[in-house]
Design a protein around this motif. Structure first.
Motif, mmCIF file in Angstrom:
data_model
loop_
_atom_site.group_PDB
_atom_site.id
_atom_site.type_symbol
_atom_site.label_atom_id
_atom_site.label_comp_id
_atom_site.label_asym_id
_atom_site.label_seq_id
_atom_site.Cartn_x
_atom_site.Cartn_y
_atom_site.Cartn_z
ATOM 1 N N LEU A 39 45.621 51.661 35.426
ATOM 2 C CA LEU A 39 46.864 52.140 35.579
ATOM 3 C C LEU A 39 47.440 51.855 36.931
ATOM 4 C CD1 LEU A 39 49.252 53.616 34.167
ATOM 5 C CD2 LEU A 39 48.210 55.951 34.773
ATOM 6 N N HIS A 40 46.772 52.082 37.923
ATOM 7 C CA HIS A 40 47.176 51.963 39.224
ATOM 8 C C HIS A 40 47.596 50.579 39.411
ATOM 9 C CE1 HIS A 40 46.159 53.619 43.410
ATOM 10 N NE2 HIS A 40 47.299 52.934 43.573
ATOM 11 N N LEU A 41 46.613 49.745 39.048
ATOM 12 C CA LEU A 41 47.060 48.315 39.129
ATOM 13 C C LEU A 41 48.317 47.654 38.420
ATOM 14 C CD1 LEU A 41 43.513 46.550 39.523
ATOM 15 C CD2 LEU A 41 45.092 46.809 41.207
ATOM 16 N N LEU A 42 48.509 48.378 37.145
ATOM 17 C CA LEU A 42 49.480 47.979 36.542
ATOM 18 C C LEU A 42 50.979 48.372 36.961
ATOM 19 C CD1 LEU A 42 48.382 48.599 32.669
ATOM 20 C CD2 LEU A 42 49.195 46.414 33.821
ATOM 21 N N ILE A 64 50.045 32.475 35.981
ATOM 22 C CA ILE A 64 48.957 31.373 36.650
ATOM 23 C C ILE A 64 47.826 32.129 37.362
ATOM 24 C CG2 ILE A 64 48.952 29.475 38.173
ATOM 25 C CD1 ILE A 64 51.603 28.699 37.719
ATOM 26 N N PRO A 65 47.915 32.921 38.134
ATOM 27 C CA PRO A 65 46.752 33.373 38.896
ATOM 28 C C PRO A 65 45.993 34.461 37.795
ATOM 29 C CG PRO A 65 48.772 34.351 39.845
ATOM 30 C CD PRO A 65 49.067 33.141 39.110
ATOM 31 N N PHE A 66 46.675 34.734 36.759
ATOM 32 C CA PHE A 66 46.104 35.888 36.014
ATOM 33 C C PHE A 66 45.151 35.093 35.177
ATOM 34 C CE2 PHE A 66 45.919 37.352 31.568
ATOM 35 C CZ PHE A 66 45.541 38.679 31.671
ATOM 36 N N ILE A 102 42.403 43.653 33.292
ATOM 37 C CA ILE A 102 43.139 44.102 34.259
ATOM 38 C C ILE A 102 42.447 43.271 35.574
ATOM 39 C CG2 ILE A 102 41.658 45.867 35.070
ATOM 40 C CD1 ILE A 102 45.257 46.247 34.955
ATOM 41 N N ILE A 103 41.452 42.780 35.638
ATOM 42 C CA ILE A 103 41.125 41.914 36.649
ATOM 43 C C ILE A 103 41.892 40.730 36.951
ATOM 44 C CG2 ILE A 103 39.164 40.049 35.637
ATOM 45 C CD1 ILE A 103 38.775 42.368 38.629
ATOM 46 N N GLY A 104 42.736 40.229 35.570
ATOM 47 C CA GLY A 104 43.298 39.131 35.659
ATOM 48 C C GLY A 104 44.489 39.749 36.544
ATOM 49 N N VAL A 105 44.983 40.732 36.056
ATOM 50 C CA VAL A 105 46.217 41.397 36.679
ATOM 51 C C VAL A 105 45.919 41.546 38.360
ATOM 52 C CG1 VAL A 105 47.571 43.707 36.890
ATOM 53 C CG2 VAL A 105 46.939 42.818 34.533
ATOM 54 N N ASN A 106 44.735 41.984 38.532
ATOM 55 C CA ASN A 106 44.390 42.187 40.046
ATOM 56 C C ASN A 106 44.420 40.699 40.828
ATOM 57 O OD1 ASN A 106 43.077 43.520 42.345
ATOM 58 N ND2 ASN A 106 41.366 42.116 42.084
ATOM 59 N N TRP A 107 44.104 39.560 40.141
ATOM 60 C CA TRP A 107 44.316 38.210 40.780
ATOM 61 C C TRP A 107 45.796 37.982 40.849
ATOM 62 C CZ3 TRP A 107 41.282 34.558 42.628
ATOM 63 C CH2 TRP A 107 39.643 34.753 42.583
ATOM 64 N N ALA A 108 46.562 38.417 39.935
ATOM 65 C CA ALA A 108 47.855 38.069 40.055
ATOM 66 C C ALA A 108 48.525 38.870 41.175
ATOM 67 C CB ALA A 108 48.795 38.537 38.643
ATOM 68 N N ILE A 109 48.178 40.057 41.258
ATOM 69 C CA ILE A 109 48.829 41.054 42.375
ATOM 70 C C ILE A 109 48.561 40.470 43.662
ATOM 71 C CG2 ILE A 109 48.649 43.084 43.180
ATOM 72 C CD1 ILE A 109 48.387 44.448 40.444
ATOM 73 N N LEU A 110 47.327 40.239 43.739
ATOM 74 C CA LEU A 110 46.619 40.017 45.194
ATOM 75 C C LEU A 110 47.041 38.466 45.735
ATOM 76 C CD1 LEU A 110 42.933 40.977 45.087
ATOM 77 C CD2 LEU A 110 45.092 42.132 46.321
ATOM 78 N N THR A 111 47.277 37.509 44.468
ATOM 79 C CA THR A 111 47.920 36.224 44.943
ATOM 80 C C THR A 111 49.222 36.196 45.315
ATOM 81 O OG1 THR A 111 45.982 35.111 43.177
ATOM 82 C CG2 THR A 111 48.205 33.903 44.095
#
Length: 208
Positions: A39-42, A64-66, A102-111
């Motif tokens: 939820l935090h990452l979303l 793309i990063p996702f 959510i790890i794909g979301v993490n990749w999108a956020i960090l990128t």
């Protein structure tokens, strides 16, 4: 609502959740707070999109990063490729073929966040992608210390191989190149606060 007001509200939300999570874990609610990592990452993702006025270009570029992240993680979890041999725990939420979405979301956020910061340092897309990927690897080095005890993921024999960091760098570099070719204007302030919030969170548990 003005862009400045959006930013101020977003900054408040980022640090409210971040500080609440740190305090909550310290006072004995570790399992509950960590189970809400997804939820935090979303929320971070939503704030990035909100501050970009939900522009279709930004939304599509984040896919793309996702996608790159999800594919790379699938290869890692099932074949030990790119990052080494590891498996995900339960605190990152539902999984798709062993990989939490959510790890794909993490990749999108960090990128996105590291791209915003690196573009302020240098405008050349190759150099800024190198800088952005380096930021991501440095952050990952800190996160790796807490990942097993937070039941995020665990490497074979509890040893993080150098392959992981090399894999992170090259995967992040590719994600940066593609993202930066599409997104021309980044929201730097929101990116900086998200990046620092994540850094602070994991640095606290690196020390204590």
């Amino acid at each position: 609502m003005t862009a400045k007001r959006k930013l101020n509200i977003s900054i408040f939300i980022i640090w409210l959740f971040n500080i609440s999570g740190i305090i909550g874990i310290f006072v004995g609610y570790k399992d509950w707070f960590l189970s809400l990592t997804w939820l935090h990452l979303l929320i971070y993702l939503f704030l990035i999109l909100w501050n970009n006025d939900f522009k279709k270009t930004v939304l599509l570029s984040l896919l793309i990063p996702f996608a790159i992240g999800m594919i790379a993680e699938y290869l890692g979890v099932h074949y030990g490729l790119i990052f080494g041999e590891y498996a995900y725990g339960e605190n990152l939420g539902p999984k798709v073929y062993g990989v939490p979405y959510i790890i794909g979301v993490n990749w999108a956020i960090l990128t996105y966040c590291t791209a915003a910061l690196s573009r302020r340092i240098c405008r050349n897309i190759i150099l800024s992608s190198v800088v952005g990927a380096t930021f991501m690897v440095l952050l990952d080095m800190i996160i790796e210390v807490s990942a097993p005890k937070f039941d995020y993921w665990r490497f074979k024999n509890d040893v993080v191989p150098i392959q992981n960091y090399l894999g992170w760098f090259f995967t992040a570099f590719i994600a940066h190149i593609l993202l930066q070719k599409i997104v021309k204007v980044f929201r730097v302030k929101i990116s900086l606060h998200i990046f620092i919030a994540i850094l602070v969170f994991f640095t606290v548990f690196l020390i204590f």
